[in-house]
Structure formats: structure tokens, C-alpha cells
Scaffold this active site. Structure first.
Site, short mmCIF file in Angstrom:
data_model
loop_
_atom_site.label_atom_id
_atom_site.label_comp_id
_atom_site.label_asym_id
_atom_site.label_seq_id
_atom_site.Cartn_x
_atom_site.Cartn_y
_atom_site.Cartn_z
N GLY A 1 -58.94 57.85 82.07
CA GLY A 1 -59.35 58.06 83.44
C GLY A 1 -58.88 59.71 83.46
O GLY A 1 -58.60 60.23 82.32
N LEU A 2 -59.10 60.00 84.60
CA LEU A 2 -58.56 61.95 84.33
C LEU A 2 -56.86 62.10 83.97
O LEU A 2 -56.53 61.42 84.03
CB LEU A 2 -58.67 62.48 86.06
CG LEU A 2 -60.02 62.64 86.24
CD1 LEU A 2 -60.55 62.36 87.76
CD2 LEU A 2 -60.82 63.31 85.79
N SER A 3 -56.71 62.96 84.06
CA SER A 3 -55.35 63.63 83.68
C SER A 3 -54.34 63.37 85.18
O SER A 3 -55.35 63.69 85.85
CB SER A 3 -55.15 65.07 82.81
OG SER A 3 -54.20 65.89 83.04
N GLY A 4 -53.92 62.79 84.76
CA GLY A 4 -53.30 62.70 86.33
C GLY A 4 -53.23 61.53 86.79
O GLY A 4 -52.43 61.24 88.45
N SER A 5 -54.25 60.60 86.32
CA SER A 5 -54.58 59.30 87.02
C SER A 5 -53.30 58.36 87.00
O SER A 5 -53.64 57.87 88.12
CB SER A 5 -55.56 59.24 86.56
OG SER A 5 -55.97 58.93 85.21
N GLY A 6 -52.29 58.49 86.03
CA GLY A 6 -51.26 57.53 85.81
C GLY A 6 -51.62 56.71 84.59
O GLY A 6 -51.20 55.98 85.06
N LYS A 7 -52.39 57.10 83.59
CA LYS A 7 -52.77 56.03 82.49
C LYS A 7 -51.01 56.04 81.58
O LYS A 7 -50.68 55.08 81.72
CB LYS A 7 -53.82 56.71 81.50
CG LYS A 7 -55.06 57.22 82.34
CD LYS A 7 -56.24 57.99 81.11
CE LYS A 7 -55.34 59.12 80.50
NZ LYS A 7 -55.21 60.21 81.49
N SER A 8 -50.53 56.83 81.36
CA SER A 8 -49.02 57.42 80.94
C SER A 8 -48.50 56.14 81.88
O SER A 8 -47.91 55.28 81.01
CB SER A 8 -48.86 58.93 80.63
OG SER A 8 -49.22 58.86 79.84
N SER B 1 -59.70 59.88 77.29
CA SER B 1 -61.49 58.84 76.70
C SER B 1 -62.56 58.70 77.47
O SER B 1 -63.17 58.13 78.27
CB SER B 1 -61.38 57.97 76.41
OG SER B 1 -60.55 57.12 77.05
#
Ligand SMILES: Nc1ncnc2c1ncn2[C@@H]1O[C@H](COP(=O)(O)OS(=O)(=O)O)[C@@H](OP(=O)(O)O)[C@H]1O
Ligand SMILES: Nc1ncnc2c1ncn2[C@@H]1O[C@H](COP(=O)(O)OP(=O)(O)O)[C@@H](O)[C@H]1O
Length: 199
Positions: free
Chosen positions: A32-39, A106
Site C-alpha cells: 500500500g501507499l506510504s501512510g496507508s497503515g502497513k506498519s 512494493s
């Protein structure tokens, strides 16, 4: 170069490791985009897995780029190499029996497909689907502001492409889900696939 290199079989089998740990290994591939919530979501899932007694670990974009991949930038070729290395590291970790979360933008379909095809364990693609406007509003690291000001070249979603997954195993629309609900959805996907509670 793999000339004159011979694969050495491990003395402990994958089934033996799964029986010892009480779960199967698998890759949770967040994208997902930066800031999407992956981490955030990957770590919430990791906490839930830990509390269930699982052996899990999160490989996180920012952290891996501080060490193993500190030589890589954000042009397309660097991102391809970044994901290739992560794919290999995730495989080493699943070979060791872990449930591995990979939290990288990714951005390219072809690299995620390659990660899937090379995976030595179950591969679950988790699309952390958050509209660009929402990511930009969250801007947890102030990077969108800098990117809009032209201070960060090749910024995903602004000056570098993001190709969304076509058929992810888990699709999290975070604008209408809490972190807890999103994490629970991922854990339920593991339950449904028989990854947890082996023994
Ligand atoms: N140009 C550019 N584009 C996107 N992201 C950037 C860029 N420069 C720095 N950052 C920070 O690096 C994190 C993304 O690294 P990744 O390794 O996940 O990126 S990629 O998968 O190789 O595309 C990303 O972290 P996340 O916000 O966690 O996604 C950013 O904090
Ligand atoms: N439903 C949600 N799911 C995930 N993150 C959320 C959600 N709502 C708000 N956030 C916030 O959005 C930000 C996401 O940042 P982060 O997890 O670092 O994203 P990424 O790793 O994709 O760059 C965090 O500050 C998080 O608290």
C-alpha cells in the site's frame, strides 16, 4: 552466479518445525501507499500472533532500509532490488518456521507476483487500501508535504506509480476500518487457511 554451488538440505523438516511451533510458516505480504497503515496493521497483527504463542516477525520498509538495503534509493530499479532482497529474507525466515509480515510499499505488480512465485510457504497478499487523499491527510512522517514541495523525487502516488493488487487474499479498506478490525481480519485469514493451531 550459482555455478559450483550445491543446495544443502536441512536436517529438520518444515513439518517438524511447524509441529514444534504449533503453526505453519507463512508470508503476510502487506502492500500500500506510504501512510496507508502497513506498519501499524502489521505490528498489530504481530502482537496478536505473539499473544497466541506464535513465532512471528515484521520486516518493515524503513527499518530494512536502515541496514540491509541502505545502499538502495527509490528509483524503479532500486525498488525492484529492494523487493527481491525482501523476498529472499522472507523465505529464509519462513524456512526457519516463522510467520513473516513484510511491510513495504512494493508498488509493482510484477515484483509482488515474483515474491509469491518464489515463496517457500503460504503467501497472503494484504492490500492496505487507503486513498491517496487519506494518506496525505495522515502524513505521519511529513513526507507528502515535502514531496508536494518537490523535495522528494520519485515519491509513490505523486511522482512514482503504485499498482494496486488485482486479487489480494485480504483487502483492508482502512478508511472504514479501525486498526483492531483490520488486524483481526488478517488473523482470521490465517485461521481460515489453517496456518494457526497446527498440532
Ligand atoms: N520517494 C519515496 N517514495 C516512497 N517512500 C519513500 C520515498 N522516500 C522515502 N520514503 C520512505 O521509505 C518508505 C518506503 O520504503 P519501501 O522499502 O517500503 O519502498 S518500496 O517498497 O521499495 O517502494 C516509506 O515508508 P512507509 O511510509 O512506511 O511506506 C517512506 O517513509
Ligand atoms: N484504520 C487505520 N489503519 C491503519 N492506520 C491508521 C488507521 N487509521 C489511522 N491510521 C494511522 O495512519 C498512520 C499509518 O502510518 P503507517 O502505519 O506508518 O503506514 P505505512 O507503514 O503504510 O507507511 C498511523 O499514524 C496510524 O495510526
Amino acid at each position: 552466479m550459482t555455478t559450483n554451488i550445491v543446495w544443502h538440505e536441512a536436517s529438520v523438516s518444515a513439518a517438524e518445525r511447524a509441529a514444534q511451533k504449533g503453526h505453519k510458516p507463512c508470508v503476510l505480504w502487506y502492500t500500500g501507499l506510504s501512510g496507508s497503515g502497513k506498519s501499524t496493521i502489521a505490528n498489530a497483527v504481530d502482537r496478536k500472533l505473539f499473544e497466541r504463542g506464535c513465532h512471528s516477525y515484521v520486516l518493515d520498509g524503513d527499518n530494512v532500509r536502515h541496514g540491509l538495503n541502505k545502499d538502495l534509493g527509490f528509483d524503479d530499479a532500486s525498488r525492484v532490488e529492494n523487493i527481491r532482497r525482501i523476498t529472499e529474507v522472507a523465505n529464509l525466515m519462513t524456512n526457519a518456521g516463522l510467520i513473516v509480515g513484510t511491510a513495504f510499499i512494493s508498488p509493482f505488480v510484477v515484483d509482488r507476483a515474483q515474491a509469491r512465485s518464489l515463496a517457500s510457504a503460504d503467501f497472503i497478499e494484504v492490500f492496505v487500501d487507503t486513498p491517496l487523499e487519506v494518506c496525505e491527510q495522515r502524513d505521519p512522517k511529513g513526507l507528502y508535504k515535502k514531496a508536494r514541495a518537490g523535495e522528494i523525487p520519485h515519491f509513490t502516488g505523486i511522482s512514482s506509480p503504485y499498482e494496486p493488487p488485482v486479487a489480494p487474499e485480504v483487502h483492508l479498506r482502512t478508511a472504514s476500518l479501525s486498526v483492531e478490525e483490520a488486524a483481526e481480519q488478517v488473523v482470521q485469514a490465517l485461521v481460515a487457511r489453517g496456518v494457526l493451531n497446527v498440532r
